[in-house]
Structures are given as structure tokens and as C-alpha cells.
Design a protein around this motif. Structure first.
Motif, PDB file in Angstrom:
ATOM      1  N   PHE A  99       0.935  -1.106   0.071  1.00  0.00           N
ATOM      2  CA  PHE A  99      -0.084  -0.026  -0.020  1.00  0.00           C
ATOM      3  C   PHE A  99       0.829   1.223   0.016  1.00  0.00           C
ATOM      4  CE2 PHE A  99      -2.786   2.589   3.224  1.00  0.00           C
ATOM      5  CZ  PHE A  99      -2.980   3.530   2.106  1.00  0.00           C
ATOM      6  N   MET A 100       0.570   2.016  -0.999  1.00  0.00           N
ATOM      7  CA  MET A 100       1.677   3.210  -1.175  1.00  0.00           C
ATOM      8  C   MET A 100       0.973   4.516  -1.296  1.00  0.00           C
ATOM      9  SD  MET A 100       5.125   3.508  -3.315  1.00  0.00           S
ATOM     10  CE  MET A 100       4.074   4.098  -5.174  1.00  0.00           C
ATOM     11  N   THR A 101       1.374   5.449  -0.536  1.00  0.00           N
ATOM     12  CA  THR A 101       0.719   6.797  -0.982  1.00  0.00           C
ATOM     13  C   THR A 101       2.158   7.651  -0.729  1.00  0.00           C
ATOM     14  OG1 THR A 101      -0.674   8.447  -0.180  1.00  0.00           O
ATOM     15  CG2 THR A 101       0.569   7.371   1.763  1.00  0.00           C
ATOM     16  N   GLY A 102       2.003   8.890  -1.120  1.00  0.00           N
ATOM     17  CA  GLY A 102       3.026   9.891  -1.204  1.00  0.00           C
ATOM     18  C   GLY A 102       2.721  11.178  -1.555  1.00  0.00           C
ATOM     19  N   THR A 103       3.559  12.129  -1.983  1.00  0.00           N
ATOM     20  CA  THR A 103       3.432  13.211  -2.359  1.00  0.00           C
ATOM     21  C   THR A 103       4.316  13.821  -3.796  1.00  0.00           C
ATOM     22  OG1 THR A 103       5.578  13.911  -0.883  1.00  0.00           O
ATOM     23  CG2 THR A 103       3.310  14.526  -0.206  1.00  0.00           C
ATOM     24  N   ASP A 104       3.558  14.561  -4.455  1.00  0.00           N
ATOM     25  CA  ASP A 104       3.964  14.953  -5.727  1.00  0.00           C
ATOM     26  C   ASP A 104       4.577  16.406  -5.613  1.00  0.00           C
ATOM     27  OD1 ASP A 104       4.273  15.654  -8.458  1.00  0.00           O
ATOM     28  OD2 ASP A 104       2.210  15.796  -8.724  1.00  0.00           O
ATOM     29  N   GLU A 105       5.868  16.470  -5.700  1.00  0.00           N
ATOM     30  CA  GLU A 105       6.613  17.747  -5.155  1.00  0.00           C
ATOM     31  C   GLU A 105       7.056  18.480  -6.424  1.00  0.00           C
ATOM     32  OE1 GLU A 105       9.176  16.434  -2.314  1.00  0.00           O
ATOM     33  OE2 GLU A 105       7.592  15.489  -1.143  1.00  0.00           O
ATOM     34  N   HIS A 106       7.096  18.458  -7.401  1.00  0.00           N
ATOM     35  CA  HIS A 106       7.769  19.171  -8.733  1.00  0.00           C
ATOM     36  C   HIS A 106       6.582  19.930  -9.289  1.00  0.00           C
ATOM     37  CE1 HIS A 106      11.136  15.918  -8.848  1.00  0.00           C
ATOM     38  NE2 HIS A 106      11.468  16.937  -8.540  1.00  0.00           N
ATOM     39  N   GLY A 107       7.286  21.061 -10.011  1.00  0.00           N
ATOM     40  CA  GLY A 107       6.101  21.873 -10.816  1.00  0.00           C
ATOM     41  C   GLY A 107       6.406  23.367 -10.435  1.00  0.00           C
ATOM     42  N   GLN A 108       5.431  24.278 -11.433  1.00  0.00           N
ATOM     43  CA  GLN A 108       5.768  25.569 -11.322  1.00  0.00           C
ATOM     44  C   GLN A 108       5.195  26.054 -10.122  1.00  0.00           C
ATOM     45  OE1 GLN A 108       4.488  27.415 -14.890  1.00  0.00           O
ATOM     46  NE2 GLN A 108       5.596  29.274 -14.234  1.00  0.00           N
ATOM     47  N   LYS A 109       4.015  25.522  -9.818  1.00  0.00           N
ATOM     48  CA  LYS A 109       3.185  26.051  -8.513  1.00  0.00           C
ATOM     49  C   LYS A 109       4.043  25.997  -7.051  1.00  0.00           C
ATOM     50  CE  LYS A 109      -1.569  25.837  -9.991  1.00  0.00           C
ATOM     51  NZ  LYS A 109      -2.738  24.831  -9.891  1.00  0.00           N
ATOM     52  N   VAL A 110       4.668  24.816  -7.359  1.00  0.00           N
ATOM     53  CA  VAL A 110       5.534  24.672  -5.971  1.00  0.00           C
ATOM     54  C   VAL A 110       6.869  25.461  -5.751  1.00  0.00           C
ATOM     55  CG1 VAL A 110       7.118  22.927  -4.875  1.00  0.00           C
ATOM     56  CG2 VAL A 110       4.964  22.059  -5.571  1.00  0.00           C
ATOM     57  N   GLU A 111       7.401  25.453  -7.117  1.00  0.00           N
ATOM     58  CA  GLU A 111       8.483  26.665  -7.113  1.00  0.00           C
ATOM     59  C   GLU A 111       7.939  28.151  -6.753  1.00  0.00           C
ATOM     60  OE1 GLU A 111      11.511  26.538 -10.648  1.00  0.00           O
ATOM     61  OE2 GLU A 111      10.272  28.248 -11.065  1.00  0.00           O
ATOM     62  N   GLU A 112       6.938  28.315  -7.179  1.00  0.00           N
ATOM     63  CA  GLU A 112       6.365  29.648  -7.018  1.00  0.00           C
ATOM     64  C   GLU A 112       6.171  30.032  -5.302  1.00  0.00           C
ATOM     65  OE1 GLU A 112       3.142  30.188  -9.673  1.00  0.00           O
ATOM     66  OE2 GLU A 112       4.657  30.717 -11.310  1.00  0.00           O
ATOM     67  N   ALA A 113       5.608  28.849  -4.967  1.00  0.00           N
ATOM     68  CA  ALA A 113       5.003  28.847  -3.327  1.00  0.00           C
ATOM     69  C   ALA A 113       6.386  28.907  -2.447  1.00  0.00           C
ATOM     70  CB  ALA A 113       4.208  27.598  -3.025  1.00  0.00           C
ATOM     71  N   ALA A 114       7.283  28.306  -3.080  1.00  0.00           N
ATOM     72  CA  ALA A 114       8.452  28.255  -2.478  1.00  0.00           C
ATOM     73  C   ALA A 114       9.327  29.495  -2.111  1.00  0.00           C
ATOM     74  CB  ALA A 114       9.507  27.116  -2.912  1.00  0.00           C
ATOM     75  N   ARG A 115       9.148  30.107  -3.362  1.00  0.00           N
ATOM     76  CA  ARG A 115       9.860  31.501  -3.568  1.00  0.00           C
ATOM     77  C   ARG A 115       9.055  32.558  -2.679  1.00  0.00           C
ATOM     78  NH1 ARG A 115       8.928  32.851  -8.954  1.00  0.00           N
ATOM     79  NH2 ARG A 115      10.364  31.308  -9.493  1.00  0.00           N
ATOM     80  N   ALA A 116       7.843  32.451  -2.734  1.00  0.00           N
ATOM     81  CA  ALA A 116       6.779  33.352  -1.817  1.00  0.00           C
ATOM     82  C   ALA A 116       7.235  32.861  -0.365  1.00  0.00           C
ATOM     83  CB  ALA A 116       5.491  33.030  -1.991  1.00  0.00           C
ATOM     84  N   ALA A 117       7.511  31.618   0.111  1.00  0.00           N
ATOM     85  CA  ALA A 117       7.816  31.540   1.342  1.00  0.00           C
ATOM     86  C   ALA A 117       9.319  31.757   1.683  1.00  0.00           C
ATOM     87  CB  ALA A 117       7.483  29.966   1.694  1.00  0.00           C
ATOM     88  N   GLY A 118       9.912  32.375   0.911  1.00  0.00           N
ATOM     89  CA  GLY A 118      11.495  32.409   1.169  1.00  0.00           C
ATOM     90  C   GLY A 118      12.126  31.371   1.325  1.00  0.00           C
ATOM     91  N   LYS A 119      11.866  30.242   0.766  1.00  0.00           N
ATOM     92  CA  LYS A 119      12.526  29.078   0.722  1.00  0.00           C
ATOM     93  C   LYS A 119      12.960  28.299  -0.445  1.00  0.00           C
ATOM     94  CE  LYS A 119       9.935  27.766   4.984  1.00  0.00           C
ATOM     95  NZ  LYS A 119       9.536  26.658   5.667  1.00  0.00           N
ATOM     96  N   THR A 120      13.899  27.488  -0.523  1.00  0.00           N
ATOM     97  CA  THR A 120      14.342  26.609  -1.809  1.00  0.00           C
ATOM     98  C   THR A 120      13.054  25.675  -1.974  1.00  0.00           C
ATOM     99  OG1 THR A 120      15.527  25.056  -0.745  1.00  0.00           O
ATOM    100  CG2 THR A 120      16.836  26.779  -1.197  1.00  0.00           C
ATOM    101  N   PRO A 121      12.812  25.360  -3.122  1.00  0.00           N
ATOM    102  CA  PRO A 121      11.731  24.292  -3.301  1.00  0.00           C
ATOM    103  C   PRO A 121      11.962  23.127  -2.569  1.00  0.00           C
ATOM    104  CG  PRO A 121      12.393  25.163  -5.339  1.00  0.00           C
ATOM    105  CD  PRO A 121      13.433  25.663  -4.436  1.00  0.00           C
ATOM    106  N   LYS A 122      13.204  22.537  -2.287  1.00  0.00           N
ATOM    107  CA  LYS A 122      13.353  21.190  -1.542  1.00  0.00           C
ATOM    108  C   LYS A 122      12.850  21.664   0.075  1.00  0.00           C
ATOM    109  CE  LYS A 122      14.941  17.278  -0.632  1.00  0.00           C
ATOM    110  NZ  LYS A 122      13.797  16.236  -0.731  1.00  0.00           N
ATOM    111  N   GLU A 123      13.194  22.768   0.477  1.00  0.00           N
ATOM    112  CA  GLU A 123      13.153  23.093   1.930  1.00  0.00           C
ATOM    113  C   GLU A 123      11.811  22.963   2.108  1.00  0.00           C
ATOM    114  OE1 GLU A 123      16.779  25.972   2.989  1.00  0.00           O
ATOM    115  OE2 GLU A 123      15.060  26.899   2.286  1.00  0.00           O
ATOM    116  N   PHE A 124      10.964  23.590   1.192  1.00  0.00           N
ATOM    117  CA  PHE A 124       9.392  23.964   1.151  1.00  0.00           C
ATOM    118  C   PHE A 124       8.820  22.486   1.108  1.00  0.00           C
ATOM    119  CE2 PHE A 124       5.542  24.516  -1.165  1.00  0.00           C
ATOM    120  CZ  PHE A 124       4.872  25.453  -0.165  1.00  0.00           C
ATOM    121  N   THR A 125       9.328  21.851   0.128  1.00  0.00           N
ATOM    122  CA  THR A 125       8.458  20.428  -0.170  1.00  0.00           C
ATOM    123  C   THR A 125       8.742  19.457   1.346  1.00  0.00           C
ATOM    124  OG1 THR A 125      10.329  19.502  -1.425  1.00  0.00           O
ATOM    125  CG2 THR A 125       8.472  20.501  -2.596  1.00  0.00           C
ATOM    126  N   ASP A 126      10.117  19.491   1.650  1.00  0.00           N
ATOM    127  CA  ASP A 126      10.230  18.744   2.771  1.00  0.00           C
ATOM    128  C   ASP A 126       9.338  19.316   3.952  1.00  0.00           C
ATOM    129  OD1 ASP A 126      12.214  17.700   1.748  1.00  0.00           O
ATOM    130  OD2 ASP A 126      13.873  18.795   2.850  1.00  0.00           O
TER     131      ASP A 126
END
Length: 665
Positions: free
Chosen positions: A52-79
Motif C-alpha cells: 500500500f503506497m501513498t506519497g507526495t507530488d513535489e515538482h512543478g511551477q506552482k511549488v516553485e512559486e510557492a517556495a519562492r513566496a515563502a522565502g525557501k528553496t523548493p526542496k526546503e519547502f516540499t520537505d
RNA sequence: GGCGGAGUAGCUCAGUUGGUUAGAGCAUGCGGCUCAUAUCCGCAGUGUCGGGGGUUCAAGUCCCUCCUCCGCUACCA
């Protein structure tokens, strides 16, 4: 699902979608995960190797933008975001065997590898993707969408756009139209429920176009092998989680054991990706296709769509705190079949808890255990010498029905099967009236048998309930005197498992009745807590409290709208300057209209008006309608026309000349 | 517009290949029991099975047509 299919299962691999991390988990996420969890637990209990598997989808423009808005790198943000989902799944008792993140190294390696395979097979080619960019709106438009003179089609913008020819890799989806149709025909249960299969088939029948599968406009994604300018389209990236996550590269034996997946459980909104793109990708790479894609419905809230703007967001954590985890899980699985939309109603939730859980099941356990202490000294008595009695037969019949329902993924049917036994037992108690037998010493043996039947049937109920309500089922078994219970069906799915002498245990009330006052107190407690627990990580809007008990203050008679609703529609007079037929369309005219400013409108009136008949007329235009592309042309608004029953059509015009752009209303 | 689905008791729904007085749960009313979480059990109902027409000895179940709602889709906007 066919019974035959179900019987053949040698392994069971179920997945949820990987959830996109641009928002907080809500009822929809929780529902999918809980359904998948129930099915996974059921299959484990059936002795079938389960993943049984679940998880998170972490790439893409929206994530990149949301991370920038939060002042973080995308990786920090998705973590941070991934850490929001994981503890919630713990709280909901989700028993996933693996949690995949698309930023996992071996996932990225798999995606790069399959990309190469698809390229080698000639299914990926470099093409051009012509775009026009409006700097002001930061939006890309296609040529056909633009206004004349290459202006931004956004009615509130209308600035010149820049041409941006982007190279893009394309996937030859068109090549797979026929193979997909063939596959659907040979596997009519590939998409479930059945009506979804029909939708998919008719869509594919309508023709498939090649799919743009790379982007250069942002960089947060998996780079295209050999062309670092491009990142791989998120859906190519995301879908392959289903094979990467079980070890396509990292754990071949696990991969061999579980692929192809038994069922991808998804919401109906992402059916196209799973039923068309995904199998086409797999065909291209040369991998076997999953057995089933099961699209479930959405939950409305008190009859309305769940949306942030309506403020009727349901936070699963609050539901659990207020009503208890198992009650929440029970409600979601019992209330609606797996497939159609459902309505999450506070009244029906309370009803389910009080009627089904407290009155029927909880009270049944409580009265049985209590009688056990009063009439048979608190131990499991000796069973009947001949095990063939009506209670045993009934219990086993229900058990068989339950197994069939579960194998067919009919979770709500399975629960109603169980409740048939619950109410049978309540009736049984009444008929036998053990409290009367207890006064008559000569009935002692008969009383013991009644008690044994009751307790043993309750044991079977607990076992059947375990996938749905794991904690409560164990509590039940404890009270029935069954320490360290083995719930595997090949052991537990029989009559006569409780044995004489097992010691009953008095337990706390399993499912307390809920009255409205209690709930409201709890809810305010939850609200207060929230200030402390919320906002660990992200700038989420303050989540509204549970379900609002009070609906809209005033309800209008059906079919009526408020004036304010009408006032949203901006009507203007338009003077038709030019009209021409749209090439390739029978019914469409393209109009250039003066509504104070010049705009293009595409209208479906070509069967009734020739272009020259309409030029110079005043028409009434809905001026603030969202632009919409018709036959490659952007239409900015809509003209009003009347249609007679027989189909005759006449446009609405003004009584006498009046300036274009005049307000109507 | 095309394709598909649905319209059954106050509410949510089940009704398999047409066959006896159309069902379940919840809600309502009355009665019973006391082991139990004021729980449980029994009884009582109400339904022109969306409207109309047809096939049949017999239709909620098949055919035609109309109305309403929903999903997908389109040269609706």
C-alpha cells in the motif's frame, strides 16, 4: 469487479494518488487514503501479500512559486509540506507500506530512465510549442486565443503580448489511440466504476493529440536527459511513482512481486491521466498495465461543493478530535458506495454514530459482556455440542456475504452486511431473554449456549470490522476475552474460535452517544487548541471550524436568485461592425463588436443569420464573461438570443439606435 | 448538440434475467422488555415506483415519447 478477478488475486498492490503539496490535506485526501487503507488491511487479513503506497507530488511551477513566496528553496519547502501529510496519516491510522516523494533520488532516476526508453522507441520528439506571453499577467496564451493585433485576451488587460517560441518535447499519444481502445475492449474492467470506463472510451474515440511533456519556463523538476534546458512535465514525473515506489530500480524482487498494480485508487478529477496517459506511457516503455483504475467521487459539504471561498472546508484532524477516528472512518465508508459523489452532512454523521455505532453495535457489545458477567461468571461458557445452530449459520452466511462484498471493493455493502448480523443478534437476545433463563436453574445449560453464541458472533463481527475500525475492533475482542487475537481470515473466519474459559473484560463505552451539546463543547475546545497547534509550517488560511451547524440564514424559494447575483452579470449594447463565418464550423460566426471598445465574439448563430444580415445591428452582450476559446478563436463575451421550441432563433436587439457600450439592466 | 446515467415511502437509497399484497435504514406514532450506552424488540403506516403511450396473461423491471436532474464531451457561451 468480477468475483473471478478477485479470486485470482495473488498479491494486492493499492496506491493512492501522490498528493500535490501546494495545500493542506483536506477531507478529499483523507477519504482516498482511508479507503485505500481499509482495502489494504482487508487484503492483509486475507493472507494476500499486500503493498500500500501513498506519497507526495513535489515538482512543478506552482511549488516553485510557492517556495519562492515563502522565502525557501523548493526542496526546503516540499520537505516541510511532506511532513504535514505524514503525521496526519498516522493520526488516521493509515497503514501505508511506503511513502514516496517525487524528489526521492531513485524516483528521479527511474523517470530519467523511462524517458530514455520512450525516446529510444521513437515516442518522444522535439517539437515547437508556440506561445505568447503577457508580461503583465505573467500568462502564456496560444496564438488562437489572442485578440487581433496580438493583444492579451484578458479583458482587463488587452496589452500587446510577446511571441515566445518554446521548444518542447512531445509524446506520441496519437499513436496509442488504437492500442488503448483495443486494451479497453479486452479489459472492460480496467476503469471502474463501469460508467467511467465508458467516458474514457468515448473520449479516446474522439481522437488523441500528441502531448507536450517538457517545459522550459521553470526549473523545479526532473531535467530531460541530455537537454538540461527542459524539465519533464509533472504528470510524466508523477505517474511513474507507481513503479519507482515499489522498487523498479531499487528493489527488483519487490517490484516483480507487486507490479502490475491491482488498483490505483484516484479521485474522478484525475481519471484522464490515469486511464489514458498512464497506460500509453507504460505501453511505450513496455511495462504491463495496472489491473484497475478506480475513480471515486467527491464529498460535498451540506449539499455544497467543498471550497475555501465558501469556508466549508473540512479538516480531517478536527473530525477525529470531535467524533473519534473510528467513527469518522466508519462514516466515510458506510455512507456512500465507492464511486458516486457523497454529501458530508453533520446530521447524517451524528445519525450514523448514534444509531449504528452507539445504539446498535456498542450497546450490543455492552449488554452482551454485561450479561456475561451476570449470568456466566464473566467467562466464555462451553459452546453447544453440535455447532450447527441458527446463530452460527446466520453469522457464517453474513461472513460469506461480507467477503464477497469486500473482494468486489463494495465497502459500504460490506458494512451493511455486518449490520445485518448486529441487528439479528439484538433480536436474538430479545427472543431468548437470558435474564429470564437466569432465574430458572434448569435452563442453565441453555443460557450458556445462548451466551456463547452471542460472544462468538460478536467476535466474528470484530474481525470483520477490523479493516474499517482497527482500534475499536481490538477493544471489542479484548472485552470478549480474546487476548492476542489472530484476525487472519483463515484462522478467524470460522465458527467456534472463542474457547471455554476465556475471561471477559469490562471495558469503557466503545462508542459514546453524542448529543449536540457535547459536540459543541468539544468543537470549541478544538478551536481553542488550534491557535497552538496550527501554523507549524505554512501560511495557510485559518481553517474554518468543522462543519457549520447553521446553514445559510435565509433560504430562497427554489430557482430564485438574489439581486446581487444578477448584478454580477454586466450587459452592454454592442454594435456589430464585422461578421464572418468561422472556417471549418457550421454554426459559428465571428463578430467584431463595438461595446465601447472593440471586441471579438464568437456566436453559434450561423445557421440562422448570414454575416451580412447581422452587420450594423445592435446586440446585447454579456460583457464580463470569462473569455473562452471556440474553434481556436477567443470569444470575449456572449450575445443574447431567443430560441423558439422548434429551434428558430432570433437575436435580442434594441428598440432604436443607441450607442455601443451602453449599459443594459 | 452528441453519448451515458438517474428520477421508487418525509429523508437516503436497494430492487438481480418482467411473475404473488413494492422493500431496507433513518425520522414519526403506539405497544413490549429491563441484560444494556433512556439503549433493544414488536406493530403501524403513508408510495398513481417522474408524466403519457405501447408490448405482454403479467412491467418499477422491456419499447416509444415528453419533463427534470447529473456526468463526460463538443463547432453552447
Amino acid at each position: 469487479m468480477e468475483r473471478k478477478t478477485a479470486m485470482k488475486r495473488e498479491s494486492f498492490y493499492i496506491s493512492t494518488p501522490i498528493y500535490y503539496v501546494n495545500g493542506e490535506p483536506h477531507l478529499g485526501h483523507a477519504y482516498t487514503s482511508i479507503v485505500a487503507d481499509v482495502l489494504a488491511r482487508y487484503h492483509r487479513q486475507s493472507g494476500i501479500p499486500t503493498f500500500f503506497m501513498t506519497g507526495t507530488d513535489e515538482h512543478g511551477q506552482k511549488v516553485e512559486e510557492a517556495a519562492r513566496a515563502a522565502g525557501k528553496t523548493p526542496k526546503e519547502f516540499t520537505d516541510g509540506m511532506a511532513e504535514l501529510f505524514k503525521p496526519l496519516w498516522k493520526e488516521l491510522n493509515i497503514s501505508n507500506d511506503h511513502f514516496i516523494r517525487t524528489t526521492d533520488e531513485d524516483h528521479e532516476a527511474v523517470v530519467a530512465e523511462v524517458w530514455k526508453k520512450m525516446t529510444d522507441n521513437g515516442d518522444i520528439y522535439l517539437g515547437e510549442y508556440e506561445d505568447f506571453y503577457c508580461v503583465h499577467d505573467e500568462t502564456f496564451w496560444k496564438e488562437g486565443q489572442l485578440l487581433e493585433g496580438h493583444l492579451c485576451p484578458n479583458p482587463w488587460c488587452r496589452r500587446p503580448v510577446e511571441k515566445r517560441k518554446e521548444k518542447s518535447y512531445f509524446f506520441r499519444l496519437s499513436k496509442y489511440q488504437q492500442p488503448l481502445l483495443d486494451y479497453y475492449r479486452e479489459h472492460p474492467d480496467f476503469v471502474l466504476p463501469e460508467y467511467r470506463m465508458n467516458e474514457v472510451t468515448s473520449f479516446v474515440n474522439g481522437g488523441l493529440q500528441d502531448l507536450s511533456i517538457s517545459r522550459t519556463s521553470f526549473s523545479w523538476g526532473i531535467p530531460v536527459p541530455g537537454d538540461a534546458e527542459h524539465v519533464i512535465y509533472v504528470w510524466v514525473d508523477a505517474l511513474f511513482n507507481y513503479v519507482s515506489g515499489i522498487g523498479y530500480k531499487s528493489d527488483r524482487s519487490r517490484y516483480e512481486k507487486f507490479w502490475p498494480a491491482t488498483v490505483h485508487l484516484i479521485g474522478k478529477d484525475i481519471l484522464r491521466f490515469h486511464a489514458i496517459y498512464w497506460p500509453a506511457f507504460l505501453m511505450s516503455v513496455g511495462l504491463p498495465l495496472p489491473q484497475h483504475v478506480y475513480a471515486h467521487g467527491f464529498w460535498n459539504i451540506e449539499g455544497q461543493k467543498m471550497s475555501k471561498s465558501l469556508g466549508n472546508w473540512i479538516n480531517p484532524r478536527e473530525m477525529v478530535q470531535t467524533f473519534g477516528l473510528d467513527a469518522f472512518r466508519y462514516y466515510l465508508l458506510r455512507e456512500i458506495p465507492l464511486g458516486p459523489d457523497g454529501d458530508f452532512m453533520r446530521s447524517s454523521l451524528l445519525n450514523r454514530i448514534n444509531s449504528d455505532l452507539a445504539n446498535d453495535l456498542g450497546n450490543l457489545l455492552s449488554r452482551s459482556v454485561s450479561m456475561g458477567f451476570k449470568f456466566v461468571s464473566g467467562v466464555v461458557p462451553q459452546p453447544a455440542s453440535e455447532p450447527d445452530n441458527q446463530v452460527a449459520r446466520k453469522a457464517l452466511a453474513v461472513y460469506a456475504a461480507y467477503r464477497e462484498s469486500m473482494d468486489d471493493l463494495k465497502t459500504n455493502k460490506a458494512l451493511s452486511d455486518i449490520w445485518e448480523l448486529v441487528s439479528y443478534l439484538n433480536r436474538y437476545i430479545d427472543e431468548k431473554a437470558p435474564w429470564v433463563m437466569a432465574r430458572d436453574a434448569s435452563k442453565k445449560r441453555e443460557l450458556e449456549i445462548v451466551m456463547y453464541n452471542l460472544l462468538e458472533a460478536l467476535r466474528l463481527i470484530s474481525v470483520m470490522l477490523k479493516p474499517f475500525m482497527p482500534d475499536s475492533a481490538l477493544k471489542m475482542l479484548q472485552q470478549l476475552g480474546y487476548e492476542n487475537p489472530d484476525c487472519d481470515f483463515d484462522v478467524a473466519g470460522r465458527w467456534g474460535v472463542l474457547s471455554e474459559g476465556m475471561k471477559l473484560q469490562k471495558g469503557s463505552v466503545l462508542f459514546p452517544r453524542i448529543d449536540i451539546e457535547t459536540v459543541e463543547n468539544k468543537e470549541s475546545a478544538v478551536t481553542e487548541n488550534k491557535n497552538e497547534t496550527a501554523n507549524i509550517e505554512k501560511p495557510a488560511a485559518p481553517a474554518p471550524l468543522a462543519v457549520s451547524a447553521a446553514p445559510a440564514e435565509k433560504t430562497l424559494p427554489e430557482g430564485l436568485i438574489e439581486y446581487d447575483d444578477f448584478a454580477k452579470v454586466q450587459l452592454k449594447v454592442g454594435l456589430v461592425l464585422e461578421a464572418e463565418k468561422v472556417e471549418g464550423a457550421d454554426k459559428l460566426l465571428k463578430l467584431k463588436v463595438d461595446t465601447g471598445e472593440e471586441r471579438t465574439i464568437v456566436a453559434g448563430i450561423a445557421l440562422h443569420y448570414k454575416p451580412e444580415q447581422i452587420v450594423g445591428k445592435n446586440i446585447i452582450v454579456v460583457a464580463n464573461l470569462k473569455p473562452r476559446k471556440l474553434r481556436g478563436i477567443v470569444s470575449n463575451g456572449m450575445l443574447l438570443a431567443a430560441t423558439q421550441k422548434d429551434g428558430k432563433l432570433a437575436i435580442v436587439t434594441t428598440d432604436g439606435p443607441i450607442e455601443g457600450g451602453s449599459r443594459v439592466g
